[in-house]
Write an enzyme that holds these catalytic residues in place. Structure first.
Site, PDB file in Angstrom:
ATOM      1  CG  PHE A 152       4.311   1.907  -1.524  1.00 30.80           C
ATOM      2  CD1 PHE A 152       4.724   0.700  -2.048  1.00 30.80           C
ATOM      3  CD2 PHE A 152       5.040   3.052  -1.823  1.00 30.80           C
ATOM      4  CE1 PHE A 152       5.864   0.628  -2.855  1.00 30.80           C
ATOM      5  CE2 PHE A 152       6.177   2.989  -2.628  1.00 30.80           C
ATOM      6  CZ  PHE A 152       6.584   1.772  -3.152  1.00 30.80           C
ATOM      7  CG  ASP A 206       7.357  -4.347  -3.125  1.00 34.15           C
ATOM      8  OD1 ASP A 206       7.166  -3.108  -3.083  1.00 34.15           O
ATOM      9  OD2 ASP A 206       6.862  -5.145  -2.304  1.00 34.15           O
ATOM     10  CG  ASN A 209       8.783  -1.939  -0.560  1.00 36.17           C
ATOM     11  OD1 ASN A 209       8.041  -0.999  -0.276  1.00 36.17           O
ATOM     12  ND2 ASN A 209       8.518  -3.195  -0.214  1.00 36.17           N
ATOM     13  CG  HIS A 249       2.101  -3.392   5.597  1.00 35.99           C
ATOM     14  ND1 HIS A 249       1.113  -2.597   6.160  1.00 35.99           N
ATOM     15  CD2 HIS A 249       3.252  -2.668   5.676  1.00 35.99           C
ATOM     16  CE1 HIS A 249       1.642  -1.449   6.557  1.00 35.99           C
ATOM     17  NE2 HIS A 249       2.930  -1.455   6.283  1.00 35.99           N
TER      18      HIS A 249
END
Ligand code: RIB
Ligand code: CA
Length: 324
Positions: free
Chosen positions: A169, A14, A43, A243
């Site tokens: 998230f 994303d 995102n 990440h």
């Protein structure tokens, strides 16, 4: 030169600043063969994450890898994008050219099915966004499961979250999808915040991107400069954690990420904890391990690996006296 067979991978993402680095790492390291890229809403909206994936692959000069758009919302509930972190485009910061390649006219889950079914060996799925597409693949096409070597996903945490106090998230965006993946029985690696927060794009890293002297190096520097500004404003971080490329690095060189086999459950109903990954590190429950959970990272080796890949894909000269 040691001969090795490049490992076939599909990246589901994303983009997203750190997803962009994950794509560049996959494109630039010869130990991986990028079969395809699928995009998911996370995102930013699906339209934006798909456009961003095309932009990054165009920037990397990757023209022979199909890109297909997947799910535009989580399995349950509504999409909440991370515009405060990634900006209105999802890749704010650098001035990126518009995409040159067309998005494939199949759904991302169908592209995954075709690529896995047609691969000469089992395929590794690397997921760096919400797990909606991966979960749907497993539910709609269970016949591909024997051809999936491993699912490596960036998501969750063995301790605190970033989107809710205990929720990360990607998992909070689609907890049901994560639950499906973690109950699938497939070999699975979880790369959580507890590890990814160690990989910080410091000012020295940004300077090293600039020192590559390539367009891609400058784009990476500009991406991280923007990412640093939002991570500082929202989380008070001095430097932003990258990440997603750690999930790719774990496929390239598993020795770089230390993991422990542990039971991981996804909280689906908690009033305050929905989307939390409940990792039973000390085996206090009777649940069987269902994931290899990242608990350590060779940070310097990770940055050398990423910098070398960005150098390669950007066509920069050999190693500088910096990283990589
Ligand atoms: O929580 C971090 C994760 O969520 C990363 O994958 C980032 O790109 C966002 O998707
Ligand atoms: Ca991501």
């Amino acid at each position: 030169m040691r001969e090795f067979a490049a490992r076939p991978v599909i990246i589901d993402c994303d983009p997203g600043h750190d997803d962009a680095l994950a794509l560049l790492l996959a494109a630039g390291d010869p130990r991986l063969r990028l079969l395809g890229v699928t995009t998911v809403a996370g995102n930013q909206t699906l339209e934006k994450t798909t456009r961003n994936a095309l932009r990054i692959l165009a920037l990397a000069g990757v023209a022979d890898v199909p890109v297909a758009a997947g799910c535009d919302r989580p399995l349950v509930g509504d999409l909440t994008v991370a515009e405060d972190i990634h900006g209105s485009s999802g890749l704010d910061g650098p001035d990126l050219d518009m995409p040159v390649a067309e998005v494939a006219d199949v759904h991302g889950v169908e592209l995954m099915r075709r690529l896995i079914g047609g691969a000469a060996e089992p395929v590794t799925l690397v997921a760096t966004g919400p797990l909606t597409n991966v979960a749907l693949l497993l539910r709609r096409h269970p016949e591909v499961m024997p051809r999936v070597r491993r699912i490596v996903f960036m998501g969750g945490s063995t301790d605190r979250g970033n989107t809710t106090p205990y929720g990360e998230f990607n998992i909070v965006t689609d907890p049901e999808a994560a639950d499906i993946v973690l109950r699938s029985g497939l070999p699975t690696t979880m790369i959580g915040l507890n590890v990814t927060h160690q990989a910080l794009a410091t000012t020295e890293i940004i300077a090293e991107f600039h020192r590559l002297g390539t367009r891609i190096g400058t784009v990476c520097a500009d991406l991280m400069t923007f990412f640093a500004s939002t991570y500082h404003r929202v989380f008070g971080f001095e430097h932003p954690p990258v990440h997603d490329p750690i999930a790719v690095a774990a496929v390239i060189d598993p020795s770089m990420v230390r993991t422990v086999a542990a039971p991981v459950a996804v909280e689906l109903t908690g009033t305050y904890t929905r989307g939390a990954t409940v990792v039973d590190l000390h085996r206090r429950t009777a649940r069987a391990p269902n994931a290899d959970v990242a608990v350590g990272l060779d940070v310097d080796a990770f940055w050398r690996l990423l910098m070398a890949a960005v150098r390669t894909v950007g066509g920069a000269p050999g190693p500088s006296n910096g990283l990589g």
